[in-house]
Design a protein around this motif. Structure first.
Motif, PDB file in Angstrom:
ATOM      1  N   LEU A   9       0.824  -1.201   0.000  1.00  0.00           N
ATOM      2  CA  LEU A   9       0.000   0.000   0.000  1.00  0.00           C
ATOM      3  C   LEU A   9       0.862   1.257   0.000  1.00  0.00           C
ATOM      4  O   LEU A   9       0.532   2.252  -0.658  1.00  0.00           O
ATOM      5  CB  LEU A   9      -0.930   0.006   1.217  1.00  0.00           C
ATOM      6  N   LEU A  10       1.960   1.218   0.748  1.00  0.00           N
ATOM      7  CA  LEU A  10       2.867   2.368   0.768  1.00  0.00           C
ATOM      8  C   LEU A  10       3.514   2.593  -0.590  1.00  0.00           C
ATOM      9  O   LEU A  10       3.616   3.733  -1.063  1.00  0.00           O
ATOM     10  CB  LEU A  10       3.944   2.154   1.835  1.00  0.00           C
ATOM     11  N   ILE A  11       3.958   1.511  -1.224  1.00  0.00           N
ATOM     12  CA  ILE A  11       4.550   1.630  -2.554  1.00  0.00           C
ATOM     13  C   ILE A  11       3.503   2.112  -3.556  1.00  0.00           C
ATOM     14  O   ILE A  11       3.798   2.915  -4.450  1.00  0.00           O
ATOM     15  CB  ILE A  11       5.153   0.291  -3.000  1.00  0.00           C
ATOM     16  N   LEU A  12       2.253   1.638  -3.403  1.00  0.00           N
ATOM     17  CA  LEU A  12       1.174   2.084  -4.279  1.00  0.00           C
ATOM     18  C   LEU A  12       0.911   3.573  -4.103  1.00  0.00           C
ATOM     19  O   LEU A  12       0.725   4.306  -5.090  1.00  0.00           O
ATOM     20  CB  LEU A  12      -0.100   1.291  -3.970  1.00  0.00           C
ATOM     21  N   SER A  13       0.901   4.037  -2.866  1.00  0.00           N
ATOM     22  CA  SER A  13       0.703   5.460  -2.600  1.00  0.00           C
ATOM     23  C   SER A  13       1.845   6.279  -3.180  1.00  0.00           C
ATOM     24  O   SER A  13       1.632   7.353  -3.762  1.00  0.00           O
ATOM     25  CB  SER A  13       0.588   5.698  -1.087  1.00  0.00           C
ATOM     26  N   LEU A  14       3.066   5.769  -3.044  1.00  0.00           N
ATOM     27  CA  LEU A  14       4.236   6.460  -3.595  1.00  0.00           C
ATOM     28  C   LEU A  14       4.166   6.502  -5.120  1.00  0.00           C
ATOM     29  O   LEU A  14       4.519   7.504  -5.754  1.00  0.00           O
ATOM     30  CB  LEU A  14       5.507   5.739  -3.141  1.00  0.00           C
ATOM     31  N   ALA A  15       3.693   5.403  -5.716  1.00  0.00           N
ATOM     32  CA  ALA A  15       3.552   5.351  -7.166  1.00  0.00           C
ATOM     33  C   ALA A  15       2.459   6.302  -7.655  1.00  0.00           C
ATOM     34  O   ALA A  15       2.572   6.883  -8.742  1.00  0.00           O
ATOM     35  CB  ALA A  15       3.244   3.924  -7.615  1.00  0.00           C
ATOM     36  N   ALA A  16       1.399   6.475  -6.847  1.00  0.00           N
ATOM     37  CA  ALA A  16       0.332   7.405  -7.213  1.00  0.00           C
ATOM     38  C   ALA A  16       0.862   8.836  -7.259  1.00  0.00           C
ATOM     39  O   ALA A  16       0.490   9.629  -8.135  1.00  0.00           O
ATOM     40  CB  ALA A  16      -0.827   7.294  -6.219  1.00  0.00           C
ATOM     41  N   VAL A  17       1.731   9.165  -6.314  1.00  0.00           N
ATOM     42  CA  VAL A  17       2.374  10.484  -6.324  1.00  0.00           C
ATOM     43  C   VAL A  17       3.197  10.649  -7.596  1.00  0.00           C
ATOM     44  O   VAL A  17       3.133  11.685  -8.271  1.00  0.00           O
ATOM     45  CB  VAL A  17       3.273  10.651  -5.086  1.00  0.00           C
ATOM     46  N   ASP A  18       3.947   9.613  -7.936  1.00  0.00           N
ATOM     47  CA  ASP A  18       4.777   9.652  -9.143  1.00  0.00           C
ATOM     48  C   ASP A  18       3.914   9.844 -10.383  1.00  0.00           C
ATOM     49  O   ASP A  18       4.265  10.589 -11.301  1.00  0.00           O
ATOM     50  CB  ASP A  18       5.574   8.350  -9.239  1.00  0.00           C
TER      51      ASP A  18
END
Length: 280
Positions: free
Chosen positions: A33-42
């Motif tokens: 979920l954290l990586i997904l959130s970080l990817a959403a920012v990207d």
């Protein structure tokens, strides 16, 4: 259904629970979920922030009006701050996973992590709105331009200090301290594993553990270096003047470093998390 199957169904969910041949649902983990959130920012940086910033940088004329200028400013501030917020969450999550693995599943759940991510994004949005409102850049009526077709953002020095503390000094301290602890604990765990080995197995295990430690150290160094290299120039430049304005070429270049940092974070942290999980 025996007790073993019943216990498995507590943690494993099926697409069709009443069908014995049902496929399993692919569940998200807190780390994912954290990586997904970080990817959403990207994704937001790549789809909205960078294209509009490039248009503004190449052609000095701004064609989207004052409202578009306000929206772009808020979005840029939101994605950069949300990216940094996710980095802090990742540091905390990895710290708990490495230092307290037995209680990790109860302390860090998908539900809790989802709430933390939502709260983090909400805080970043609220801060971005306050940041531009008190710097007279939030509403079209507040923006003062020399001519029609200009998009300029000015920031008061007092808010530069607030931004420095909230989105650099505090998260930087948390990230550096937690990652130092993570690596030291992971290294002790690797040494413990080597200590219980004997004979040929011990030598082979030592080589593998040493290699893992070296890779983890290199990856951690990259994570910290990229983070500091992208953020320090921006704040040094911001502190050197009484009022920061986006008309400055230097400010534009350093602001782009923050966007580049957001873009490379998902890749860097995906590698970093896999290395920490291996060594721990």
């Amino acid at each position: 259904m025996d007790n073993t199957d019943h216990r498995q169904n507590i943690t494993v969910q099926y697409c069709f629970p009443d069908n014995n041949s049902s496929c399993r649902k692919e569940l998200h983990t807190p780390t994912n979920l954290l990586i997904l959130s970080l990817a959403a920012v990207d994704l937001l940086v790549g789809l909205i922030g960078m294209p509009l910033s490039i248009m503004k940088f190449i052609d000095s004329c701004w064609y989207l009006g004052k409202l578009g200028c306000c929206i772009l400013s808020v979005i840029n501030a939101l994605v950069v701050s949300a990216s940094l917020c996710n980095l802090v969450f990742i540091a905390v999550e990895r710290y708990i996973a490495v230092t307290d693995p037995l209680l990790y599943s109860t302390r860090i759940t998908v539900c809790k992590m989802s709430m933390m991510i939502i709260l983090g994004w909400s805080f970043c949005l609220l801060f971005a709105i306050m940041y531009f409102y008190f710097n007279d850049n939030l509403l079209p009526s507040q923006i003062s331009t020399r001519c029609y077709g200009e998009c300029v953002v000015s920031v008061k020095f007092s808010w530069v200090i607030v931004d420095l503390v909230v989105f650099f000094l505090a998260p930087c301290s948390v990230i550096l301290v937690l990652y130092s602890i993570i690596f030291n604990v992971a290294r002790r765990q690797a040494r413990t594993v080597r200590a219980v080995k004997n004979g040929a197995s011990m030598k082979h295990g030592a080589k593998l553990s040493s290699a893992s430690e070296t890779k983890a150290a290199k990856t951690l160094s990259i994570v910290v270096f990229v983070y500091l290299a992208c953020w320090i120039p921006f704040f040094i430049n911001s502190l050197s003047v009484e009022s920061v304005t986006s008309k400055s070429i230097v400010w534009t270049v350093f602001a782009w470093l923050l966007s580049i940092n957001s873009s490379v974070n998902p890749l860097i942290y995906a590698i970093f998390l896999s290395m920490v999980q291996k060594i721990s």
